[in-house]
Design a protein around this motif. Sequence first.
Motif, PDB file in Angstrom:
ATOM      1  N   LEU A 156       0.868  -1.168   0.000  1.00  0.00           N
ATOM      2  CA  LEU A 156       0.000   0.000   0.000  1.00  0.00           C
ATOM      3  C   LEU A 156       0.907   1.221   0.000  1.00  0.00           C
ATOM      4  CD1 LEU A 156      -2.738   1.462   0.258  1.00  0.00           C
ATOM      5  CD2 LEU A 156      -2.496   1.265   2.745  1.00  0.00           C
ATOM      6  N   ALA A 157       0.796   2.050  -1.049  1.00  0.00           N
ATOM      7  CA  ALA A 157       1.646   3.223  -1.179  1.00  0.00           C
ATOM      8  C   ALA A 157       0.795   4.486  -1.181  1.00  0.00           C
ATOM      9  CB  ALA A 157       2.477   3.142  -2.461  1.00  0.00           C
ATOM     10  N   ILE A 158       1.226   5.473  -0.403  1.00  0.00           N
ATOM     11  CA  ILE A 158       0.507   6.744  -0.280  1.00  0.00           C
ATOM     12  C   ILE A 158       1.475   7.883  -0.549  1.00  0.00           C
ATOM     13  CG2 ILE A 158      -0.883   8.214   1.231  1.00  0.00           C
ATOM     14  CD1 ILE A 158      -1.487   5.719   2.899  1.00  0.00           C
ATOM     15  N   ALA A 159       1.039   8.835  -1.371  1.00  0.00           N
ATOM     16  CA  ALA A 159       1.829  10.041  -1.628  1.00  0.00           C
ATOM     17  C   ALA A 159       1.086  11.227  -1.016  1.00  0.00           C
ATOM     18  CB  ALA A 159       2.039  10.238  -3.119  1.00  0.00           C
ATOM     19  N   PRO A 160       1.338  11.543   0.279  1.00  0.00           N
ATOM     20  CA  PRO A 160       0.587  12.620   0.949  1.00  0.00           C
ATOM     21  C   PRO A 160       0.752  13.959   0.230  1.00  0.00           C
ATOM     22  CG  PRO A 160       1.849  11.312   2.526  1.00  0.00           C
ATOM     23  CD  PRO A 160       2.313  10.914   1.170  1.00  0.00           C
ATOM     24  N   ASN A 161      -0.373  14.513  -0.199  1.00  0.00           N
ATOM     25  CA  ASN A 161      -0.380  15.815  -0.890  1.00  0.00           C
ATOM     26  C   ASN A 161       0.532  15.835  -2.114  1.00  0.00           C
ATOM     27  OD1 ASN A 161      -2.185  17.004   0.951  1.00  0.00           O
ATOM     28  ND2 ASN A 161      -0.510  17.482   2.359  1.00  0.00           N
ATOM     29  N   ASN A 162       0.815  14.646  -2.668  1.00  0.00           N
ATOM     30  CA  ASN A 162       1.725  14.559  -3.826  1.00  0.00           C
ATOM     31  C   ASN A 162       3.027  15.316  -3.559  1.00  0.00           C
ATOM     32  OD1 ASN A 162       0.069  12.965  -5.550  1.00  0.00           O
ATOM     33  ND2 ASN A 162      -1.186  14.777  -5.966  1.00  0.00           N
ATOM     34  N   TRP A 192       6.917   8.839  -1.312  1.00  0.00           N
ATOM     35  CA  TRP A 192       5.901   7.812  -1.057  1.00  0.00           C
ATOM     36  C   TRP A 192       6.079   7.233   0.343  1.00  0.00           C
ATOM     37  CZ3 TRP A 192       2.230   6.868  -4.761  1.00  0.00           C
ATOM     38  CH2 TRP A 192       2.517   7.305  -6.057  1.00  0.00           C
ATOM     39  N   VAL A 205       5.294   3.869   2.042  1.00  0.00           N
ATOM     40  CA  VAL A 205       5.002   2.539   1.505  1.00  0.00           C
ATOM     41  C   VAL A 205       4.910   1.504   2.629  1.00  0.00           C
ATOM     42  CG1 VAL A 205       5.687   0.767  -0.150  1.00  0.00           C
ATOM     43  CG2 VAL A 205       6.260   3.164  -0.598  1.00  0.00           C
ATOM     44  N   TYR A 249       7.320   3.593  -5.250  1.00  0.00           N
ATOM     45  CA  TYR A 249       6.571   2.559  -4.528  1.00  0.00           C
ATOM     46  C   TYR A 249       6.923   1.151  -4.995  1.00  0.00           C
ATOM     47  CZ  TYR A 249       3.781   3.253  -8.767  1.00  0.00           C
ATOM     48  OH  TYR A 249       3.381   3.401 -10.070  1.00  0.00           O
TER      49      TYR A 249
END
Length: 225
Positions: free
Chosen positions: A92-98, A107, A109, A169
């Motif tokens: 699960l990968a998240i890019a907060p506010n890009n 990222w 991850v 990611y």
Amino acid sequence: MKKALLMTLILSSQITTAGLVGLNSDELVSVTGKGGADLSWTLSLNQQYATDMSLKNISKLNGVDKNGRAVVTEAYYKMQTSDCPLLELCRLAIAPNNHIENGQKKWLVFKQLQGTIQIEKFSLEGTTILNKDGNPQTAMLLKFYDNYPLKIRNLGFSSLSVESGATGYLNTDKYTTYDSGKSAVPSFDKDQEKGFMGVNMHGNLHIDGNLKIFSYNCSGAGSRC
């Protein structure tokens, strides 16, 4: 004999349907009744149970021990190479506010994400409560039972890391050496994906009680809101 039986079935069908009448919206509102359903729920991700839909339980059991606990002979809640051949796809990968730093996208991850959660039984019913005005009002009732716990099996991730790049990611860097390559990492971390924290939960969460869901703004003027 067959003709007589057929005529009996036809007459029974006509008699059965003769009492059915149409209801408008106002009449439907005034109709009340009782009923419910016993339900089960399972969520499985990146584990053997999730990849073999023919399995009906999350493990194979063989009776109980002297303390009354189920004896597990085979667990279906484990990650296998065949279930997730590319570990970089079990994430699960998240890019907060890009967020971008030094021209590189950042990222957060969660690597080797997996887990199985199961409730063997809970009930959905209708009930009546007294609302804020003291009037009876219908509500949805969820019942949970102590002898049917929420089963949590190998739920978590192996490591959490911050990766850089448009496709960061998918980074697959692993621990091999440290101290500028002079020393090999301990066996605990050897060939594991790089990260700074891991979480794994395994156990039963017992829930015993009722949860009533209703509209707070309902006046109770009708039997449904």
